[in-house]
Design an enzyme around this catalytic site. Structure first.
Site, PDB file in Angstrom:
ATOM      1  N   GLN A  95      92.484   0.611  25.853  1.00  0.00           N
ATOM      2  CA  GLN A  95      91.223  -0.117  25.709  1.00  0.00           C
ATOM      3  C   GLN A  95      90.072   0.774  25.271  1.00  0.00           C
ATOM      4  O   GLN A  95      88.932   0.332  25.213  1.00  0.00           O
ATOM      5  CB  GLN A  95      90.863  -0.840  27.006  1.00  0.00           C
ATOM      6  CG  GLN A  95      90.496   0.054  28.177  1.00  0.00           C
ATOM      7  CD  GLN A  95      90.355  -0.730  29.465  1.00  0.00           C
ATOM      8  OE1 GLN A  95      91.337  -1.224  30.015  1.00  0.00           O
ATOM      9  NE2 GLN A  95      89.127  -0.876  29.939  1.00  0.00           N
ATOM     10  N   ASP A 145      80.964  -6.840  33.904  1.00  0.00           N
ATOM     11  CA  ASP A 145      81.817  -6.922  32.714  1.00  0.00           C
ATOM     12  C   ASP A 145      82.134  -8.387  32.423  1.00  0.00           C
ATOM     13  O   ASP A 145      83.291  -8.825  32.465  1.00  0.00           O
ATOM     14  CB  ASP A 145      83.092  -6.116  32.929  1.00  0.00           C
ATOM     15  CG  ASP A 145      82.806  -4.638  33.118  1.00  0.00           C
ATOM     16  OD1 ASP A 145      82.277  -4.023  32.196  1.00  0.00           O
ATOM     17  OD2 ASP A 145      83.091  -4.128  34.213  1.00  0.00           O
ATOM     18  N   GLY A 201      84.133  -7.511  38.912  1.00  0.00           N
ATOM     19  CA  GLY A 201      82.680  -7.510  38.993  1.00  0.00           C
ATOM     20  C   GLY A 201      82.066  -8.276  37.842  1.00  0.00           C
ATOM     21  O   GLY A 201      82.589  -8.285  36.719  1.00  0.00           O
ATOM     22  N   GLY A 229      89.378   4.051  38.360  1.00  0.00           N
ATOM     23  CA  GLY A 229      88.981   5.207  39.152  1.00  0.00           C
ATOM     24  C   GLY A 229      87.500   5.498  39.029  1.00  0.00           C
ATOM     25  O   GLY A 229      86.709   4.645  38.633  1.00  0.00           O
ATOM     26  N   ARG A 258      79.744   5.414  34.260  1.00  0.00           N
ATOM     27  CA  ARG A 258      79.038   6.088  33.178  1.00  0.00           C
ATOM     28  C   ARG A 258      77.659   6.588  33.600  1.00  0.00           C
ATOM     29  O   ARG A 258      77.089   7.458  32.932  1.00  0.00           O
ATOM     30  CB  ARG A 258      78.884   5.150  31.974  1.00  0.00           C
ATOM     31  CG  ARG A 258      80.201   4.739  31.338  1.00  0.00           C
ATOM     32  CD  ARG A 258      80.019   3.630  30.331  1.00  0.00           C
ATOM     33  NE  ARG A 258      81.276   3.214  29.739  1.00  0.00           N
ATOM     34  CZ  ARG A 258      81.727   3.622  28.555  1.00  0.00           C
ATOM     35  NH1 ARG A 258      81.010   4.472  27.840  1.00  0.00           N
ATOM     36  NH2 ARG A 258      82.882   3.201  28.089  1.00  0.00           N
ATOM     37  N   GLY A 316      80.005  -0.289  43.525  1.00  0.00           N
ATOM     38  CA  GLY A 316      80.411  -1.559  42.923  1.00  0.00           C
ATOM     39  C   GLY A 316      81.880  -1.856  43.185  1.00  0.00           C
ATOM     40  O   GLY A 316      82.244  -2.969  43.592  1.00  0.00           O
ATOM     41  N   HIS A 317      82.732  -0.854  42.960  1.00  0.00           N
ATOM     42  CA  HIS A 317      84.154  -1.045  43.261  1.00  0.00           C
ATOM     43  C   HIS A 317      84.359  -1.336  44.745  1.00  0.00           C
ATOM     44  O   HIS A 317      85.151  -2.208  45.121  1.00  0.00           O
ATOM     45  CB  HIS A 317      84.946   0.223  42.900  1.00  0.00           C
ATOM     46  CG  HIS A 317      84.921   0.581  41.452  1.00  0.00           C
ATOM     47  ND1 HIS A 317      84.298   1.716  40.978  1.00  0.00           N
ATOM     48  CD2 HIS A 317      85.430  -0.038  40.361  1.00  0.00           C
ATOM     49  CE1 HIS A 317      84.446   1.791  39.673  1.00  0.00           C
ATOM     50  NE2 HIS A 317      85.128   0.733  39.264  1.00  0.00           N
ATOM     51  N   SER A 339      77.808   1.944  37.549  1.00  0.00           N
ATOM     52  CA  SER A 339      78.845   2.198  36.559  1.00  0.00           C
ATOM     53  C   SER A 339      79.255   3.655  36.664  1.00  0.00           C
ATOM     54  O   SER A 339      78.431   4.522  36.985  1.00  0.00           O
ATOM     55  CB  SER A 339      78.323   1.907  35.143  1.00  0.00           C
ATOM     56  OG  SER A 339      79.224   2.392  34.166  1.00  0.00           O
ATOM     57  N   GLN A 341      84.723  -9.367  29.688  1.00  0.00           N
ATOM     58  CA  GLN A 341      86.060  -8.984  30.131  1.00  0.00           C
ATOM     59  C   GLN A 341      86.614 -10.014  31.113  1.00  0.00           C
ATOM     60  O   GLN A 341      87.795 -10.377  31.054  1.00  0.00           O
ATOM     61  CB  GLN A 341      86.013  -7.607  30.790  1.00  0.00           C
ATOM     62  CG  GLN A 341      87.314  -7.186  31.437  1.00  0.00           C
ATOM     63  CD  GLN A 341      87.240  -5.799  32.038  1.00  0.00           C
ATOM     64  OE1 GLN A 341      87.260  -4.808  31.312  1.00  0.00           O
ATOM     65  NE2 GLN A 341      87.122  -5.713  33.362  1.00  0.00           N
TER      66      GLN A 341
END
Length: 534
Positions: free
Chosen positions: A310, A401, A398, A280, A438, A285-286, A436, A404
């Protein structure tokens, strides 16, 4: 008042436009000749105005004597057909249906090949009482398309409404006040605030019934109605008005794995499925991943699930933004078909006791070391569960990460999951900062300091470009850039992009990975380092 070099005007073309223009100029006290036929030369006039069809402009201009200022009245044509004359154009933004039309207050698009020509266009517009505005030749097609939509296409839409109303026994006159009020509202407050109706308020049930009626009574207009509904959904979603929540593309929000599998059963028979897993707080980017999925697959599923397993810090989990309503609207606008937004109990039911764990350096170093082994165990477990729930043909991630992605690829390969993992380039803001969720935590000063991260990546790339191959030296350049911005660096490493093993020499593509804190916000980024060809 016309300038001295443009006091006499010849109007060529005796249609509605030419007749109206000549009459209005005479009423304004201008010395006018014509309207004349297309072969006129204009030898006794200072200015020639060509009120002829677009296809006849060049031929009419070819007859005009040299030294005259020559203009046309077309909205679509550039100044090129008037060459080699000193040229201008005036396009009244008005439908001319009678020679008696008043031009006072009418907007007019103006252009000129020279300052003198443009000045003449402005003077003529002022004499006629028109409100002139400039349109460059390179913008002419877009301008005229807007004018066509606002006039001709609007009539086409009203014609369709008239036809459909007639099938219900409703007279055309009943629609006229509605049309007038709608246009007046648009003129007064703009497209977004003026938007009303079932599409704008997200009433897809009513829209579906309307569509069925159109399909039955006017099937040749169904494609037009569908296109208008989709465009209206996009407009409603872009207004930000809480009254106008919409779900474009008939998007469905699904909460359980059982319902998801049922919904995807039919979609799977129609074609391929693309999947974008997210937590969410969607950003560009998403949405770039959604765009890729939309282009490559037939049905697009996006998950919204803040995965508790996580997060190694409870405060970080609590602080993660939950913006589902906004996320669903963005997903709808981007072209998502299904949003899968389960509760934690759906993913981790009572008694859940299974973990997918990837061993080795790809899960235990860098992010694995900084955030704890449980972090990538949580990632691998939830991604595996989501992939098994959706069973997509392709899942989109993406490149930001990077570690990941490597962990996910390893889990997919080891468990023989039938899904292709597609990795899209890191999406960045115009200033270079990787997008991000963040980033919204950064205050303006922290945001400026965070730009040291993309600068550090660029410093490493520049060193490679100068022939540097020593990974330690490249790493030091990046560290120095981060230190200069007072970032709290957690790690800077040059690694193999597949194994995440440290690299000492850049002999093949390597990955520079960075994790740093800017204030209380932790950011990660990376860049591929390509060795310079020798």
């Amino acid at each position: 008042m016309l300038p001295p070099f443009a006091e006499s005007v010849l109007v060529v073309g005796s249609g509605r436009m030419g007749t109206a223009l000549a009459a209005r100029l005479r009423e304004a006290g201008v010395r006018v000749q014509g309207p004349a036929g297309r072969g006129a030369t204009g030898e006794t006039a200072d200015v020639v105005l060509l009120a002829v069809p677009d296809g006849a402009i060049a031929d009419a201009a070819a007859h005009i004597a040299a030294g005259r200022l020559v203009g046309h009245l077309s909205g679509a044509s550039t100044l090129d057909p008037l060459a080699p004359h000193e040229a201008f154009s005036i396009h009244p933004l008005m439908t001319i249906t009678t020679p008696d039309v008043s031009l006072a207050g009418v907007p007019a698009a103006l252009a000129g090949s020279t300052d003198r020509a443009l000045g003449t266009a402005r003077a003529l517009a002022a004499v006629l009482g028109m409100a002139g505005f400039g349109v460059a030749d390179e913008d002419r097609a877009a301008y005229h398309a807007a004018a066509t939509i606002a006039s001709n296409y609007l009539v086409t839409l009203e014609g369709a409404a008239e036809q459909l109303a007639a099938t219900a026994g409703v007279p055309r006159a009943a629609l006229v006040p509605l049309v007038r009020a709608t246009v007046e509202n648009w003129a007064a407050i703009g497209a977004g605030p003026a938007l009303t109706g079932p599409v704008a308020r997200g009433d897809e049930e009513t829209v579906s019934r309307q569509r069925a009626a159109v399909a039955e009574r006017l099937p040749d207009r169904l494609a037009l109605v569908d296109a208008l509904a989709d465009a209206t959904r996009d407009l409603a979603a872009s207004t930000g008005n809480a009254r106008r929540r919409t779900r474009a593309r008939r998007l469905r929000v699904i909460r359980t794995i059982a319902d998801l599998r049922t919904a995807l059963g039919e979609a799977r028979r129609r074609g391929s499925i693309g999947f974008v897993p997210t937590m969410g707080a969607l950003h560009e980017g998403h949405l770039s991943l959604v765009t890729a999925a939309r282009e490559e697959t037939d049905t697009v599923v996006l998950s919204i699930f803040v995965n508790p397993t996580q997060f190694n810090e409870a405060a970080d989990l609590a602080a993660y933004p939950r913006t589902e309503e906004r996320d669903v609207e963005l997903a709808a606008t981007a072209g998502v078909d299904i949003v899968f937004a389960p509760e934690a109990s759906e993913i981790y039911p009572t008694g859940f006791a299974t973990t997918v764990s990837v061993s080795g350096g790809i899960a235990e170093t860098l992010e694995g070391a900084a955030r704890g082994r449980a972090h990538f165990d949580g990632v691998a477990t939830v991604v595996t569960k989501l992939l098994l729930a959706v069973l997509p043909d392709t899942a989109y991630f993406g490149a930001k990460d990077a570690q990941q992605v490597v962990v996910v690829r390893r889990a997919v390969a080891d468990l023989n999951l039938p899904v292709r993992i597609a990795v899209r380039p890191t999406s960045r803001d115009p200033d270079g900062l990787a997008r991000s969720s963040r980033n919204r935590r950064l205050d303006p000063d922290e945001r400026r300091r965070a730009l040291a991260i993309p600068r550090a990546l660029q410093a490493a790339a520049d060193a490679i470009g100068r022939g540097e191959t020593d990974a330690a030296a490249i790493r030091e350049r990046a560290l120095a850039t981060l230190a200069a911005a007072r970032l709290d660096t957690e790690y800077v490493a040059v690694v193999d992009p597949d194994s995440f093993e440290p690299v000492s020499k850049i002999a093949s593509p390597a990955l520079l990975v960075i994790a740093a804190r800017v204030g209380a916000t932790r950011l990660i980024d990376n860049a591929t380092l390509e060795p310079r060809e020798r």
